[in-house]
Design a protein around this motif. Structure first.
Motif, PDB file in Angstrom:
ATOM      1  N   UNK A  12      67.586  54.957  59.651  1.00 63.61           N
ATOM      2  CA  UNK A  12      66.825  54.763  60.873  1.00 63.61           C
ATOM      3  C   UNK A  12      67.758  54.931  62.063  1.00 63.61           C
ATOM      4  N   UNK A  13      67.314  55.612  63.073  1.00 63.20           N
ATOM      5  CA  UNK A  13      68.106  55.735  64.289  1.00 63.20           C
ATOM      6  C   UNK A  13      68.262  54.378  64.952  1.00 63.20           C
ATOM      7  N   UNK A  14      69.453  54.036  65.346  1.00 67.61           N
ATOM      8  CA  UNK A  14      69.738  52.708  65.877  1.00 67.61           C
ATOM      9  C   UNK A  14      68.893  52.424  67.100  1.00 67.61           C
ATOM     10  N   UNK A  15      68.046  51.383  66.979  1.00 70.65           N
ATOM     11  CA  UNK A  15      67.259  50.914  68.098  1.00 70.65           C
ATOM     12  C   UNK A  15      66.113  51.815  68.509  1.00 70.65           C
ATOM     13  N   UNK A  16      65.888  52.922  67.776  1.00 69.65           N
ATOM     14  CA  UNK A  16      64.858  53.858  68.200  1.00 69.65           C
ATOM     15  C   UNK A  16      63.618  53.796  67.341  1.00 69.65           C
ATOM     16  N   UNK A  23      72.372  60.866  56.524  1.00 72.79           N
ATOM     17  CA  UNK A  23      72.895  59.539  56.203  1.00 72.79           C
ATOM     18  C   UNK A  23      71.861  58.657  55.497  1.00 72.79           C
ATOM     19  N   UNK A  24      71.514  58.978  54.258  1.00 73.78           N
ATOM     20  CA  UNK A  24      70.507  58.184  53.554  1.00 73.78           C
ATOM     21  C   UNK A  24      70.953  56.754  53.330  1.00 73.78           C
ATOM     22  N   UNK A  25      69.967  55.849  53.218  1.00 75.53           N
ATOM     23  CA  UNK A  25      70.247  54.441  52.944  1.00 75.53           C
ATOM     24  C   UNK A  25      70.965  54.303  51.611  1.00 75.53           C
ATOM     25  N   UNK A  26      70.526  55.041  50.607  1.00 79.37           N
ATOM     26  CA  UNK A  26      71.193  55.102  49.307  1.00 79.37           C
ATOM     27  C   UNK A  26      71.220  56.549  48.851  1.00 79.37           C
ATOM     28  N   UNK A  27      72.141  56.856  47.980  1.00 83.56           N
ATOM     29  CA  UNK A  27      72.238  58.215  47.466  1.00 83.56           C
ATOM     30  C   UNK A  27      71.319  58.393  46.264  1.00 83.56           C
ATOM     31  N   UNK A  28      70.887  59.622  46.040  1.00 88.34           N
ATOM     32  CA  UNK A  28      70.140  59.934  44.828  1.00 88.34           C
ATOM     33  C   UNK A  28      70.993  59.593  43.617  1.00 88.34           C
ATOM     34  N   UNK A  41      66.895  42.505  47.108  1.00 87.63           N
ATOM     35  CA  UNK A  41      67.353  42.733  48.473  1.00 87.63           C
ATOM     36  C   UNK A  41      67.445  44.231  48.777  1.00 87.63           C
ATOM     37  N   UNK A  42      67.910  45.012  47.803  1.00 85.05           N
ATOM     38  CA  UNK A  42      68.000  46.458  47.987  1.00 85.05           C
ATOM     39  C   UNK A  42      66.621  47.080  48.149  1.00 85.05           C
ATOM     40  N   UNK A  43      65.626  46.584  47.397  1.00 86.84           N
ATOM     41  CA  UNK A  43      64.269  47.107  47.545  1.00 86.84           C
ATOM     42  C   UNK A  43      63.725  46.840  48.940  1.00 86.84           C
ATOM     43  N   UNK A  44      64.009  45.659  49.471  1.00 83.02           N
ATOM     44  CA  UNK A  44      63.551  45.369  50.836  1.00 83.02           C
ATOM     45  C   UNK A  44      64.227  46.305  51.841  1.00 83.02           C
ATOM     46  N   UNK A  45      65.483  46.639  51.582  1.00 80.63           N
ATOM     47  CA  UNK A  45      66.175  47.594  52.452  1.00 80.63           C
ATOM     48  C   UNK A  45      65.543  48.982  52.335  1.00 80.63           C
ATOM     49  N   UNK A  46      65.249  49.386  51.120  1.00 81.95           N
ATOM     50  CA  UNK A  46      64.689  50.715  50.890  1.00 81.95           C
ATOM     51  C   UNK A  46      63.294  50.875  51.482  1.00 81.95           C
ATOM     52  N   UNK A  47      62.526  49.787  51.547  1.00 81.95           N
ATOM     53  CA  UNK A  47      61.143  49.867  52.011  1.00 81.95           C
ATOM     54  C   UNK A  47      60.950  49.321  53.422  1.00 81.95           C
ATOM     55  N   UNK A  88      58.416  43.439  47.410  1.00 82.95           N
ATOM     56  CA  UNK A  88      59.290  43.825  48.519  1.00 82.95           C
ATOM     57  C   UNK A  88      58.485  44.305  49.714  1.00 82.95           C
ATOM     58  N   UNK A  89      57.488  45.130  49.468  1.00 80.46           N
ATOM     59  CA  UNK A  89      56.662  45.648  50.552  1.00 80.46           C
ATOM     60  C   UNK A  89      55.892  44.518  51.231  1.00 80.46           C
TER      61      UNK A  89
END
Length: 266
Positions: A12-16, A23-28, A41-47, A88-89
């Protein structure tokens, strides 16, 4: 309870609140152990939704597009990984939106964190399994003519603590989806996840109110006769895949951004 990331989530773009393709949150290839605290916790980050005002559909379907399994509900399409994604969602939402038919068919309970929002035209919420101790997080949206029936079918204990939001309807008792969303946002429920049923999901898509579709695909083919988006006819909505995971049972978990959704029009 193991999920493997097949397609990376964008950052996510910072503050936008804007989705950025780099720059993916996690790599494939990343493995998420959904049954652990770290995995949850990772699922909440991903979603995590990229904007405060966000409406996503979270649905499960068979490969054949059916929203119900062999028992006539979504339960037999689901598994432990799907329920971890669902949790998580829900944790990330202000309100979990469902139609009254889903409450009657699947005996909805109140989520552990978000408010449960039920849309009903008739007021019939019989068959629910709402805990009176959590009823202060129940919000029922209905026309004025349905209020008495809502109170009756919720039961005295739940009705005493639940919130009823009255909205305008048309001559047939139907509440316009835009009216519903505006009323909920005015009530402070900005981040919403709709879990169906198929008719409500189709109406929200029809009216161009959906930002994102989170679709779990169960590895089964069945002819239940219940299409995941109901039988509502609507124009195509172009989607962009932002994330894809697979579990050990070959179920798929996709995040699809609606290219012409509300976020692009703000």
């Amino acid at each position: 309870m193991t999920l493997r990331v097949l397609h990376p989530a964008p950052s996510r773009g910072a503050g936008t609140g804007t989705l950025v393709e780099a720059d993916p949150v996690v790599e494939a290839g990343t493995v998420v152990e959904a049954g652990t605290d770290e995995g949850r916790a990772r699922l909440r980050e991903l979603y995590a939704p990229p904007a405060a005002d966000w409406l996503r559909l979270n649905l499960i379907a068979a490969v054949s597009g059916d929203a119900a399994g062999e028992d006539g509900t979504s339960d037999t399409l689901s598994n432990a990984d799907d329920r971890a994604v669902l949790a998580a969602i829900r944790d990330l939402a202000d309100g979990v939106l469902v139609g009254a038919a889903s409450v009657r068919a699947e005996g909805y309970r109140v989520p552990r964190s978000a408010q449960l929002v039920v849309l009903t035209a008739s007021g019939d919420l019989s068959g629910h399994r709402m805990d009176p101790d959590r009823a202060d997080r129940v919000v029922v949206v209905c026309p004025a003519a349905a209020v008495d029936r809502v109170t009756e079918t919720l039961g005295a204990d739940v009705a005493a603590r639940a919130t009823v939001l009255v909205v305008d309807d048309d001559d047939h008792g139907v509440v316009a989806p835009a009216t519903l969303v505006d009323r909920l946002r005015g009530h402070g429920l900005r981040s919403l996840v709709c879990e169906g049923g198929p008719s409500l999901a189709g109406q929200l898509l029809h009216d161009g109110l959906v930002d994102e579709l989170c679709l779990s695909t169960s590895p089964v083919v069945i002819g239940s006769g219940l299409p995941v988006f109901g039988r509502e006819r609507f124009d195509p909505s172009r989607l962009s895949l932002s994330q894809l995971m697979m579990d050990d049972q070959s179920a798929l978990y996709a995040r699809w951004l609606v290219a012409d959704g509300p976020a692009t029009r703000r």
